[in-house]
Every structure is written in C-alpha cells, then in structure tokens.
Design a protein around this motif. Structure first.
Motif, PDB file in Angstrom:
ATOM      1  N   UNK A  78       0.905  -1.163   0.043  1.00  0.00           N
ATOM      2  CA  UNK A  78       0.066  -0.096   0.058  1.00  0.00           C
ATOM      3  C   UNK A  78       0.872   1.130   0.059  1.00  0.00           C
ATOM      4  N   UNK A  79       1.778   1.364   0.809  1.00  0.00           N
ATOM      5  CA  UNK A  79       2.750   2.641   1.077  1.00  0.00           C
ATOM      6  C   UNK A  79       3.773   2.765   0.137  1.00  0.00           C
ATOM      7  N   UNK A  80       4.441   1.454  -0.684  1.00  0.00           N
ATOM      8  CA  UNK A  80       5.716   1.664  -1.375  1.00  0.00           C
ATOM      9  C   UNK A  80       5.460   0.993  -2.797  1.00  0.00           C
ATOM     10  N   UNK A  81       4.628  -0.300  -2.587  1.00  0.00           N
ATOM     11  CA  UNK A  81       4.917  -1.131  -3.734  1.00  0.00           C
ATOM     12  C   UNK A  81       3.736  -0.908  -4.966  1.00  0.00           C
ATOM     13  N   UNK A  82       2.644  -0.340  -4.413  1.00  0.00           N
ATOM     14  CA  UNK A  82       1.414   0.048  -5.393  1.00  0.00           C
ATOM     15  C   UNK A  82       1.596   0.922  -6.384  1.00  0.00           C
ATOM     16  N   UNK A  83       1.152   0.822  -7.508  1.00  0.00           N
ATOM     17  CA  UNK A  83       1.429   1.690  -8.671  1.00  0.00           C
ATOM     18  C   UNK A  83       1.152   2.976  -8.163  1.00  0.00           C
TER      19      UNK A  83
ATOM     20  N   UNK B 264       3.482   4.679  -5.736  1.00  0.00           N
ATOM     21  CA  UNK B 264       4.674   5.072  -6.598  1.00  0.00           C
ATOM     22  C   UNK B 264       4.494   6.262  -7.263  1.00  0.00           C
ATOM     23  N   UNK B 265       3.474   6.346  -7.964  1.00  0.00           N
ATOM     24  CA  UNK B 265       3.318   7.687  -8.721  1.00  0.00           C
ATOM     25  C   UNK B 265       3.253   8.750  -7.617  1.00  0.00           C
ATOM     26  N   UNK B 266       2.574   8.611  -6.739  1.00  0.00           N
ATOM     27  CA  UNK B 266       2.328   9.805  -5.721  1.00  0.00           C
ATOM     28  C   UNK B 266       3.622  10.076  -5.116  1.00  0.00           C
ATOM     29  N   UNK B 267       4.802   9.105  -4.761  1.00  0.00           N
ATOM     30  CA  UNK B 267       5.740   9.469  -4.498  1.00  0.00           C
ATOM     31  C   UNK B 267       6.584  10.176  -5.472  1.00  0.00           C
TER      32      UNK B 267
ATOM     33  N   UNK C 193       0.672   9.156   5.497  1.00  0.00           N
ATOM     34  CA  UNK C 193      -0.382   9.369   6.127  1.00  0.00           C
ATOM     35  C   UNK C 193      -1.589   9.561   5.207  1.00  0.00           C
ATOM     36  N   UNK C 194      -1.374  10.518   4.368  1.00  0.00           N
ATOM     37  CA  UNK C 194      -2.365  10.752   3.223  1.00  0.00           C
ATOM     38  C   UNK C 194      -2.501   9.483   2.400  1.00  0.00           C
ATOM     39  N   UNK C 195      -1.951   8.524   2.005  1.00  0.00           N
ATOM     40  CA  UNK C 195      -1.966   7.332   1.403  1.00  0.00           C
ATOM     41  C   UNK C 195      -2.893   6.367   2.162  1.00  0.00           C
TER      42      UNK C 195
ATOM     43  N   UNK D 157      -5.332  11.949  -3.752  1.00  0.00           N
ATOM     44  CA  UNK D 157      -4.130  11.738  -2.763  1.00  0.00           C
ATOM     45  C   UNK D 157      -3.319  13.154  -2.742  1.00  0.00           C
ATOM     46  N   UNK D 158      -2.924  13.562  -4.133  1.00  0.00           N
ATOM     47  CA  UNK D 158      -2.086  14.663  -4.258  1.00  0.00           C
ATOM     48  C   UNK D 158      -2.797  16.003  -3.804  1.00  0.00           C
ATOM     49  N   UNK D 159      -3.891  16.090  -3.950  1.00  0.00           N
ATOM     50  CA  UNK D 159      -4.676  17.258  -3.453  1.00  0.00           C
ATOM     51  C   UNK D 159      -4.605  17.296  -1.841  1.00  0.00           C
ATOM     52  N   UNK D 160      -4.849  15.909  -1.351  1.00  0.00           N
ATOM     53  CA  UNK D 160      -4.834  15.923   0.168  1.00  0.00           C
ATOM     54  C   UNK D 160      -3.622  16.201   0.530  1.00  0.00           C
ATOM     55  N   UNK D 161      -2.605  15.865   0.065  1.00  0.00           N
ATOM     56  CA  UNK D 161      -1.164  16.329   0.442  1.00  0.00           C
ATOM     57  C   UNK D 161      -1.034  17.671   0.287  1.00  0.00           C
ATOM     58  N   UNK D 162      -1.284  18.150  -0.594  1.00  0.00           N
ATOM     59  CA  UNK D 162      -1.151  19.713  -0.756  1.00  0.00           C
ATOM     60  C   UNK D 162      -1.791  20.313   0.313  1.00  0.00           C
ATOM     61  N   UNK D 163      -3.154  20.119   0.560  1.00  0.00           N
ATOM     62  CA  UNK D 163      -3.890  20.717   1.645  1.00  0.00           C
ATOM     63  C   UNK D 163      -3.186  20.721   3.020  1.00  0.00           C
ATOM     64  N   UNK D 164      -2.884  19.314   3.287  1.00  0.00           N
ATOM     65  CA  UNK D 164      -2.435  19.092   4.616  1.00  0.00           C
ATOM     66  C   UNK D 164      -1.069  19.734   4.774  1.00  0.00           C
ATOM     67  N   UNK D 165      -0.276  19.998   3.820  1.00  0.00           N
ATOM     68  CA  UNK D 165       0.960  20.309   3.715  1.00  0.00           C
ATOM     69  C   UNK D 165       1.025  21.957   4.081  1.00  0.00           C
TER      70      UNK D 165
END
Length: 189
Positions: free
Chosen positions: A91-96, A99-102, A137-139, A158-166
């Motif tokens: 979920x946190x490292x291997x999923x497509x 990986x795209x989010x990272x 955390x957001x993932x 997920x990227x939007x949540x990361x931006x808002x949380x950041x």
C-alpha cells in the motif's frame, strides 16, 4: 558472622551510588534499535502521524494480510490497484498509485537536486522525514476512504490531500527547511 552490615551497591556508577541518570542508562542497556525509528520520532509531523508511521514500520496496521491471519473478513486485493494482495508494504511503497504519488511529490520538492547538493539547508533531513510521513499518512487515509466509504482510488485525490495538509503543516511551522515553500506543491501534474 556478626557485626557485618548489609549495604546496597549500585553497579552502574563508579562510586556505587544510585542516580536517576545511571538508572535510565541501565534501563536501555542492550536494547536493539529498530532501523528508521530515529527518523520517525525526530520528524516534525504531528504525533498521530508519527504514531501511524511507527505502527506501519512495525507492520501493526490492519491490512488484509493481518486480518486474514486472524480469520477476520478482509478485502481480496489492494483497494488501489486490485493487482496484488493488500499488505502495508504494498500500500505505501509497492502499489502503482503509491509509487506515482511518491514520484510526483519528489518532483515537486526538487528532491534530486537536494540529494545531489544537499541544498536542503538546516533541517533538510528532518523535513524529508516529515514529508515522507505526510505522504504515507495521506495514502493511508485515502486507503481508508476507499475501503470504508467506497471512494474511487485516485492519484489526484491523494495529491490534493497532500497539498492541503502540507499547507496546514506549513502554517503550524512544521516545515522549516527545503520543504517550507509548500505553495509550489499545488497539484500541477
């Protein structure tokens, strides 16, 4: 033997007298440190996020693999990609999706330039640990939305949540080094 009195001797000090400092050192003597523990706890992320990452590092989060070992109902596969078993590592490292989010976040942060020149300035390493905590955390929160609220998996969500949380973390003074200008994180893929 009469006349010999018992006495207490503390073996952790040269003068054999007890001190709180030596007692504290003795308590942790021989411990085995978990790799990554220092980075997790030194992160500036909020305590609940650090606790989540600590549990994740120890594989203590309730994913399908853990539920199945206890005979509890669980999803058949990863809720993001539906291509692999749901494990925390996947979920946190291997999923497509993960990986795209990272990859997107590392591109936003200019991570390659930072890594090559270590131009992160003071606090750069802590900012990086904090940023990784934020992504994980957001993932995890998005995974819970997908599993429990039947939300469709989405990288942009997920990227939007990361931006808002950041932005909230920036306002709280959590990011201080090279990740401090979070305005450049806005979802622009």
């Amino acid at each position: 033997m009469e006349g010999v009195e018992d006495s207490f001797r503390w073996g952790w000090e040269k003068d054999f007298s007890y001190s709180v400092r030596s007692g504290y050192r003795a308590m942790f003597r021989g411990r085995i440190e978990m790799p990554g523990a220092l980075q997790i706890w030194r992160s500036r992320a909020p305590p609940n996020c650090r606790l989540f990452l600590w549990l994740a590092a120890r594989n203590r989060c309730w994913t399908a693999d853990r539920l199945s070992r206890r005979g509890l109902p669980h999803p058949a596969s990863c809720p993001f990609c539906d291509q692999s078993d749901e494990t925390l590592n996947h979920l946190l490292m291997g999923c497509v999706l993960a990986r795209e989010v990272f990859a997107t976040c590392l591109r936003w942060w200019g991570f390659v330039a930072w890594l090559q020149g270590k131009h992160g300035g003071p606090g750069g390493d802590r900012d990086l640990c904090t940023g990784v905590t934020l992504i994980c955390w957001c993932l995890w929160r998005h995974r819970n939305d997908v599993v429990f609220d039947r939300v469709a998996p989405s990288k942009s969500t997920v990227l939007s949540r990361i931006s808002d949380e950041a932005e909230l973390w920036r306002l709280a003074g959590i990011f201080r080094g090279f990740l401090a200008p979070v305005d450049k994180w806005r979802c622009r893929e």
